[in-house]
Design an enzyme around this catalytic site. Structure first.
Site, short mmCIF file in Angstrom:
data_model
loop_
_atom_site.label_atom_id
_atom_site.label_comp_id
_atom_site.label_asym_id
_atom_site.label_seq_id
_atom_site.Cartn_x
_atom_site.Cartn_y
_atom_site.Cartn_z
N GLU A 50 -35.40 58.79 -68.19
CA GLU A 50 -34.72 57.43 -67.44
C GLU A 50 -34.95 56.59 -66.77
O GLU A 50 -34.81 56.33 -66.03
CB GLU A 50 -33.29 58.42 -67.19
N PHE A 112 -18.67 69.51 -70.22
CA PHE A 112 -20.19 69.33 -70.47
C PHE A 112 -21.19 68.02 -70.07
O PHE A 112 -20.87 66.75 -70.06
CB PHE A 112 -20.48 69.54 -72.91
N GLN A 113 -22.79 68.00 -69.74
CA GLN A 113 -23.30 67.79 -69.36
C GLN A 113 -21.80 67.01 -68.05
O GLN A 113 -22.68 65.24 -67.81
CB GLN A 113 -23.35 66.38 -70.61
N LYS A 162 -16.40 57.89 -69.83
CA LYS A 162 -16.49 57.68 -71.55
C LYS A 162 -15.18 57.69 -72.29
O LYS A 162 -14.95 56.40 -73.11
CB LYS A 162 -16.21 59.02 -72.69
N MET A 479 -55.37 60.91 -52.46
CA MET A 479 -54.64 60.79 -50.40
C MET A 479 -54.19 61.88 -49.93
O MET A 479 -54.95 61.77 -48.77
CB MET A 479 -53.50 59.68 -50.42
C1 LIG Z 1 -43.45 61.94 -56.15
C2 LIG Z 1 -44.21 62.37 -55.59
N1 LIG Z 1 -44.82 63.05 -55.72
C3 LIG Z 1 -45.59 63.83 -54.21
C4 LIG Z 1 -46.39 62.59 -54.04
C5 LIG Z 1 -47.23 63.05 -52.41
N2 LIG Z 1 -48.31 62.73 -52.57
C6 LIG Z 1 -48.51 60.78 -52.48
S1 LIG Z 1 -50.50 60.86 -52.71
C7 LIG Z 1 -50.45 62.07 -53.95
C8 LIG Z 1 -51.93 61.86 -54.55
C9 LIG Z 1 -51.87 61.37 -55.63
O1 LIG Z 1 -52.79 61.36 -56.45
P1 LIG Z 1 -53.34 60.50 -57.33
O2 LIG Z 1 -52.02 59.54 -58.23
O3 LIG Z 1 -54.57 60.75 -58.27
O4 LIG Z 1 -53.77 59.40 -56.27
P2 LIG Z 1 -55.30 59.16 -55.47
O5 LIG Z 1 -54.69 59.19 -54.51
O6 LIG Z 1 -56.02 60.09 -56.38
O7 LIG Z 1 -55.43 57.39 -55.99
C10 LIG Z 1 -49.50 62.54 -53.68
C11 LIG Z 1 -49.65 63.62 -54.36
C12 LIG Z 1 -45.61 61.44 -54.19
N3 LIG Z 1 -45.40 60.35 -53.10
N4 LIG Z 1 -44.65 61.00 -54.71
#
Ligand SMILES: Cc1ncc(C[n+]2csc(CCOP(=O)(O)OP(=O)(O)O)c2C)c(N)n1
Ligand SMILES: [Mg+2]
Lengths: 565, 161
Positions: A50, A112-113, A162, A479
């Protein structure tokens, strides 16, 4: 008059609202609605989660300017929409999301749900509704569409018990929603606009600071005309990319934490900063008291709460961006001599900016390992003139896409700016591809993020949505790793992704085409093959593991204080 | 600085929670909040007492206005409003000189005795906040057993808003 069920009324009203596409996932609470769905012209896309339904509706909305629609069941179906709603809410994306709910007599009984989704989503929607009687359903749906799409847009959730879905009543004739407490102001105040123009005409170092509001308000044309008429340089936020053509010499590119040197310097040294549909986000301003410290600030926004929230504004203008820019253009046209003097007066300023541009261009060193920036440049090159739609995941991949792609069109850039939601890119691309089956839709992804919604590969294969997922595979949550490298002594805690799936095999398992590039020379042919392929493709591009995004403004520093390499 | 904000809202379920979650989600203070129906049953009036500098109050008013169910927001400054609070106090006092003194003080503050028992006394005080505060200070030595205090209700004075 003939009686109809709540389900039928809902689908009729969607038809009246011009809804052509629903992204959804069924369950017990909405089974009656799904039963009626095939009787209506609306196309339903069965996602695999979803969250992805909401992101897909969001991508559809960003690309088309229409209101995106999603439908989910009660309880877990509803709670799975929360990230999607929060993502849309932060970026002001118009959505109407329908959730099933347990029958009204059971609400509050831990049935439920059952989940109190109205309570849960109150802070991450523009508004939400629990429909208590089938007689209210039609009015509420029309109100929801009105709220979602007008003023500062945003997501609206409608919770459908519902018994409301199966209950019957006569459908009424649609009437215009009447909401006592909601009446967004569209017309910018002429006096304020006049004052603003006097200041702009006199400015020696003006900058247009453009946010997502210009894209959402469909004002790219007016902005471009005004900037060119007065020779005012334009920088955009991450959300504003595409609002001004980046191949125009007046473009400064993006500003902020990973903005260009010239954009951050120009804003810092500006004497008049004109903020258009932007909200002075901390990722843009850096240290707030040094942000455009010497500038008079003019701020145009449809949302009064955005104005003077983070910075004090000298001339606030509340109104629709197209209306305000239109009125500004009229003032320019009615005073050609002033306009001419104004634009001629900016020569020195534009030269100073050109020097900043030449001092520090966005750059990288391509060697025997593929650089992620090189991949984005190749994508840019190979799609030039083809009007592609680019979505991104979150992290370095997102920033490199923002920096190295040349944005020239509004509504062709789908990225989670405000919330920064990993896993956004693929479902958003899917939504955009549904809207534009003929356009090239590319998700520039990270190896971490793609795993957050990779199940949607099944959806794109099922509906033959030829989305191209280009993974910049650095083997890291890049990042976060970059922050650890720069600010935590290279202490790489929990950022190594050394147990990723084989993305080529993963694509294959879903029935999509999987491709890989490991050497620079392979990038172009692999991308060409991907773009030429008629179906969905996953391209795994093995890139330099420890490449960083530069420039970078360390959190909390002034934006003129950039780490450049 | 203390500010009084009067908010007209649609009288629907969930509105109070929207306002409360706006304050908590954005880190605004609520010192007191009262809400009840107005003469028009479809509309409720809330009086919110909050603390903040002008910048925060401006944000609070704007954010309240942004809520779909909020019809009108008026900031009631000191000079243009009439406001009242009420407090009910229960004292543990037997008959005797102490009780007589307490009753005299209650009278000074135009309080009313609601219940006079053998060992206890319930008193109602109504007035502007300053008066209530002063009364509570004076009455504190009398062993207040229980206390229930309303928030502030306020209206703009005629011709001022
Ligand atoms: C849902 C979620 N969880 C954690 C983060 C924190 N976060 C920001 S960038 C990142 C790394 C993303 O890794 P990747 O998709 O491999 O991208 P890269 O930076 O390596 O290009 C994380 C964990 C986020 N932005 N969103
Ligand atoms: Mg990565």
């Amino acid at each position: 008059m003939k009686e109809m069920s709540g389900a039928q009324i809902l689908l009729e009203v969607l038809q009246e609202q011009g809804v052509e596409v629903i992204f959804g996932y069924p369950g017990g609470a909405v089974i009656n609605l799904y039963d009626c769905l095939p009787d209506y012209s609306c196309r339903h896309f069965l996602v695999r989660h979803e969250q992805a339904a909401v992101h897909a509706a969001d991508g559809y909305a960003r690309a088309t300017g229409k209101i995106g629609v999603a439908l989910v069941t009660s309880g877990p179906g509803a709670t799975n929409t929360v990230t999607g709603l929060a993502t849309a809410s932060m970026d002001s994306i118009p959505l109407v999301v329908f959730s099933g709910q347990v029958p009204t007599p059971l609400i509050g009984n831990d049935a439920f749900q059952e989940a109190d989704i109205v309570g849960i989503t109150r802070p991450c929607t523009k508004h939400n509704f629990l429909v208590k009687r089938v007689e209210d359903l039609e009015r509420i749906i029309n109100e929801a569409f009105h709220i979602a799409g007008s003023g500062r847009p945003g997501p609206v959730l409608i919770d459908l018990p519902k018994d409301v879905i199966v209950g019957k009543c006569a459908k009424k004739v649609a009437t215009k929603p009447q909401l006592k407490g909601y009446n967004p102001n569209y017309a910018g105040h002429p006096g304020q606009i006049q004052r603003a123009m006097e200041v702009i005409f006199k400015a020696e170092k003006p900058v247009f600071y453009v946010g997502g509001g210009v894209v959402l308000g469909n004002a790219a044309r007016e902005l471009t005309e005004l900037a060119r008429a007065l020779q005012i340089p334009v920088t955009t936020t991450l959300m504003g990319l595409g609002a001004f053509p980046e191949d125009d010499p007046l473009s400064l590119g993006m500003l902020g934490m990973h903005g260009t040197y010239r954009a951050n310097m120009a804003v810092t040294k500006s004497d008049v900063l004109v903020a258009l549909g932007a909200r002075f986000d901390d990722r843009v301003t850096g240290r707030i008291d040094e942000f455009a410290a010497d500038a008079q600030i003019i701020h145009v926004d449809i949302d009064p709460t955005s104005i003077s929230k983070n910075v004090d504004v000298d001339i606030p203008i509340v109104g629709d961006i197209t209306d305000v820019l239109g009125k500004m253009l009229e003032l320019v046209k009615s005073a050609p001599a002033k306009a001419k003097a104004c634009s001629a007066g900016h020569n020195a300023w534009l030269e100073e900016i050109a020097r900043w541009r030449d001092q520090h261009k966005l750059s990288y060193q391509q060697d025997e390992i593929i650089k992620p920036q090189f991949v984005v440049e190749k994508i840019d090159e190979l799609t030039a003139g083809k009007n592609p739609i680019i979505s991104t995941e979150v992290g370095q991949n997102q920033m490199w896409a923002a920096q190295f792609f040349t944005f020239t069109q509004a509504r062709s850039w789908l990225t989670s700016g405000g919330l920064g939601t990993m896993g956004y890119g693929l479902p958003a691309a899917m939504g955009a591809q549904v809207a534009f089956p003929e356009r090239l839709v590319i998700d520039i992804a990270g190896d971490g993020s793609i795993q957050m919604n990779s199940q949607e590969l099944a959806t794109v294969v099922q509906y033959n949505l030829p989305v191209k997922v280009i993974i910049l595979n650095n083997g890291y949550l890049g990042m976060v790793r970059q922050w650890q490298e720069l600010f935590f002594d290279k202490h790489y805690s929990a950022t190594t992704m050394d147990h990723a799936p084989d993305f080529v095999k993963l694509a294959d398992a879903y029935g999509a085409l999987g491709l890989r590039a490991t050497r620079p020379a392979e990038v172009e042919p692999v991308l060409k093959e991907a773009f030429a392929h008629p179906g969905p493709v996953v391209v795994d591009i093995v890139v330099a593991a420890e490449e960083n995004v530069y420039p970078m403004v360390p959190a909390g520093e002034a934006i003129s204080n950039m780490l450049l390499v | 600085m203390k500010h009084i904000i009067s908010v007209l809202v649609e009288n629907e379920f969930g509105v109070l929670s929207r306002i409360a979650s706006l304050f908590s989600g954005r880190g605004f203070n609520i010192e007191s909040l009262t809400v009840a129906e107005t003469e028009d049953k479809s509309i409720s009036n809330m009086t919110i007492v909050t603390i903040g500098d002008d910048h925060i109050i401006e944000q609070i008013t704007k954010q309240l206005n942004k809520l779909i169910n909020v019809i009108k927001v008026v900031e009631l400054t000191e000079s243009v409003q009439m406001s009242r609070e009420m407090v009910l106090l229960k004292f543990a006092v037997n008959s005797g000189p102490k009780r007589l003194e307490l009753l005299r003080l209650v009278e000074v503050y135009q309080g009313r005795v609601l219940e006079l028992g053998v060992r206890s006394l319930i008193v109602e005080l109504t007035g502007e906040r300053a008066k209530i505060e002063a009364a509570l200070e004076v009455l504190a030595p009398f062993a207040i057993k229980e206390m229930s205090r309303t928030g502030m209700v306020a209206l703009a004075r005629d011709g001022k808003n």
